[in-house]
Scaffold this motif. Structure first.
Motif, PDB file in Angstrom:
ATOM      1  N   GLY A  22       0.830  -1.171   0.066  1.00 42.33           N
ATOM      2  CA  GLY A  22      -0.063   0.057  -0.060  1.00 42.33           C
ATOM      3  C   GLY A  22       0.860   1.350   0.113  1.00 42.33           C
ATOM      4  N   LEU A  23       0.413   2.278  -0.627  1.00 41.39           N
ATOM      5  CA  LEU A  23       1.265   3.300  -0.758  1.00 41.39           C
ATOM      6  C   LEU A  23       0.288   4.538  -0.190  1.00 41.39           C
ATOM      7  CD1 LEU A  23       2.582   2.990  -4.417  1.00 41.39           C
ATOM      8  CD2 LEU A  23       3.833   2.504  -2.219  1.00 41.39           C
ATOM      9  N   SER A  24       0.966   5.690   0.249  1.00 42.27           N
ATOM     10  CA  SER A  24       0.370   6.900   0.579  1.00 42.27           C
ATOM     11  C   SER A  24       0.388   8.016  -0.373  1.00 42.27           C
ATOM     12  CB  SER A  24       0.902   7.386   1.937  1.00 42.27           C
ATOM     13  OG  SER A  24       2.299   7.677   2.032  1.00 42.27           O
ATOM     14  N   TYR A  25       0.512   7.754  -1.626  1.00 41.20           N
ATOM     15  CA  TYR A  25       0.738   8.788  -2.694  1.00 41.20           C
ATOM     16  C   TYR A  25       0.308   8.160  -3.895  1.00 41.20           C
ATOM     17  CZ  TYR A  25       4.968   5.949  -3.395  1.00 41.20           C
ATOM     18  OH  TYR A  25       5.973   5.030  -3.502  1.00 41.20           O
ATOM     19  N   THR A  26       0.277   8.740  -4.946  1.00 45.16           N
ATOM     20  CA  THR A  26      -0.091   8.536  -6.268  1.00 45.16           C
ATOM     21  C   THR A  26       1.412   8.029  -6.886  1.00 45.16           C
ATOM     22  OG1 THR A  26      -1.891   9.977  -6.468  1.00 45.16           O
ATOM     23  CG2 THR A  26      -0.989   9.019  -8.539  1.00 45.16           C
ATOM     24  N   GLY A  43       6.429   8.964  -7.993  1.00 44.13           N
ATOM     25  CA  GLY A  43       5.092   9.653  -7.922  1.00 44.13           C
ATOM     26  C   GLY A  43       4.828  10.918  -7.350  1.00 44.13           C
ATOM     27  N   SER A  44       3.865  11.217  -6.570  1.00 37.09           N
ATOM     28  CA  SER A  44       3.240  12.429  -6.074  1.00 37.09           C
ATOM     29  C   SER A  44       2.802  12.349  -4.878  1.00 37.09           C
ATOM     30  CB  SER A  44       2.424  13.192  -7.156  1.00 37.09           C
ATOM     31  OG  SER A  44       1.799  14.516  -6.517  1.00 37.09           O
ATOM     32  N   PHE A  45       2.901  13.002  -3.792  1.00 38.73           N
ATOM     33  CA  PHE A  45       2.032  13.192  -2.554  1.00 38.73           C
ATOM     34  C   PHE A  45       1.011  14.033  -2.621  1.00 38.73           C
ATOM     35  CE2 PHE A  45       6.278  12.084  -0.093  1.00 38.73           C
ATOM     36  CZ  PHE A  45       5.881  10.910   0.480  1.00 38.73           C
ATOM     37  N   ARG A  47       0.030  16.469  -0.966  1.00 37.13           N
ATOM     38  CA  ARG A  47       0.506  17.886  -0.842  1.00 37.13           C
ATOM     39  C   ARG A  47       1.357  18.599  -2.129  1.00 37.13           C
ATOM     40  NH1 ARG A  47       3.110  14.977   2.693  1.00 37.13           N
ATOM     41  NH2 ARG A  47       5.356  14.518   2.558  1.00 37.13           N
ATOM     42  N   GLY A  48       1.424  17.657  -3.097  1.00 42.35           N
ATOM     43  CA  GLY A  48       2.047  18.121  -4.422  1.00 42.35           C
ATOM     44  C   GLY A  48       3.489  18.117  -4.690  1.00 42.35           C
ATOM     45  N   THR A  49       4.080  17.399  -3.804  1.00 49.92           N
ATOM     46  CA  THR A  49       5.422  17.091  -3.914  1.00 49.92           C
ATOM     47  C   THR A  49       5.980  15.864  -4.579  1.00 49.92           C
ATOM     48  OG1 THR A  49       5.655  16.282  -1.473  1.00 49.92           O
ATOM     49  CG2 THR A  49       6.316  18.648  -1.837  1.00 49.92           C
ATOM     50  N   GLY A  50       6.998  15.513  -4.957  1.00 50.69           N
ATOM     51  CA  GLY A  50       7.193  14.453  -5.499  1.00 50.69           C
ATOM     52  C   GLY A  50       8.073  13.261  -4.657  1.00 50.69           C
ATOM     53  N   VAL A  51       7.877  12.046  -4.941  1.00 51.44           N
ATOM     54  CA  VAL A  51       8.527  11.046  -4.020  1.00 51.44           C
ATOM     55  C   VAL A  51       9.136  10.004  -4.965  1.00 51.44           C
ATOM     56  CG1 VAL A  51       6.352   9.703  -3.804  1.00 51.44           C
ATOM     57  CG2 VAL A  51       7.813   9.343  -2.311  1.00 51.44           C
ATOM     58  N   ILE A  52      10.371   9.379  -4.348  1.00 50.99           N
ATOM     59  CA  ILE A  52      11.047   8.298  -4.944  1.00 50.99           C
ATOM     60  C   ILE A  52      11.349   7.323  -3.770  1.00 50.99           C
ATOM     61  CG2 ILE A  52      12.900   7.510  -6.005  1.00 50.99           C
ATOM     62  CD1 ILE A  52      13.381  10.229  -7.227  1.00 50.99           C
ATOM     63  N   GLU A  53      10.650   6.155  -3.886  1.00 54.29           N
ATOM     64  CA  GLU A  53      10.767   5.042  -3.058  1.00 54.29           C
ATOM     65  C   GLU A  53      11.421   3.851  -3.471  1.00 54.29           C
ATOM     66  OE1 GLU A  53       7.434   5.408   0.603  1.00 54.29           O
ATOM     67  OE2 GLU A  53       6.925   4.349  -0.952  1.00 54.29           O
TER      68      GLU A  53
END
Length: 100
Positions: A22-26, A43-45, A47-53
């Motif tokens: 499960g992810l907390s972002y798109t 993807g994208s949180f 709040r409009g910031t980006g994420v790399i996991e």
């Protein structure tokens, strides 16, 4: 004794689920890290910031190794611009930037 003919080749690609997370972002893209048991989700949180996991597959489960937050949402990524040994990630964000 007669042998049965081999089964016909699969007509459609098969998707096999190794693990679910499960992810907390798109998530816009997920990529296997070449020559490893790791994958990246981009993807994208909300709040409009980006994420790399970065995740590692261990014993049928995904373990989060690192999370990086960026100022712009990350739209896409590829390892295609580097060798299999270097494994540099090139990403594109919604601000029109290309980062390696």
């Amino acid at each position: 004794m007669s042998s049965s003919p081999p089964p016909p080749p699969l007509e459609k690609p098969q998707v096999i689920a190794h693990a679910q997370q499960g992810l907390s972002y798109t998530a816009f893209e997920c990529k296997w890290v070449p020559c490893s048991a790791r994958l990246l989700c981009l993807g994208s949180f909300p709040r409009g910031t980006g994420v790399i996991e970065l995740y590692e597959l261990q014993g049928g489960r995904l373990r989060l190794l690192r999370q990086i937050e960026k100022s712009k949402p990350i739209k896409c990524g590829t390892f295609g611009a580097s060798s299999l040994q270097q494994r540099y990630l090139a990403t594109g964000d919604f601000g029109g930037n290309l980062n390696i």
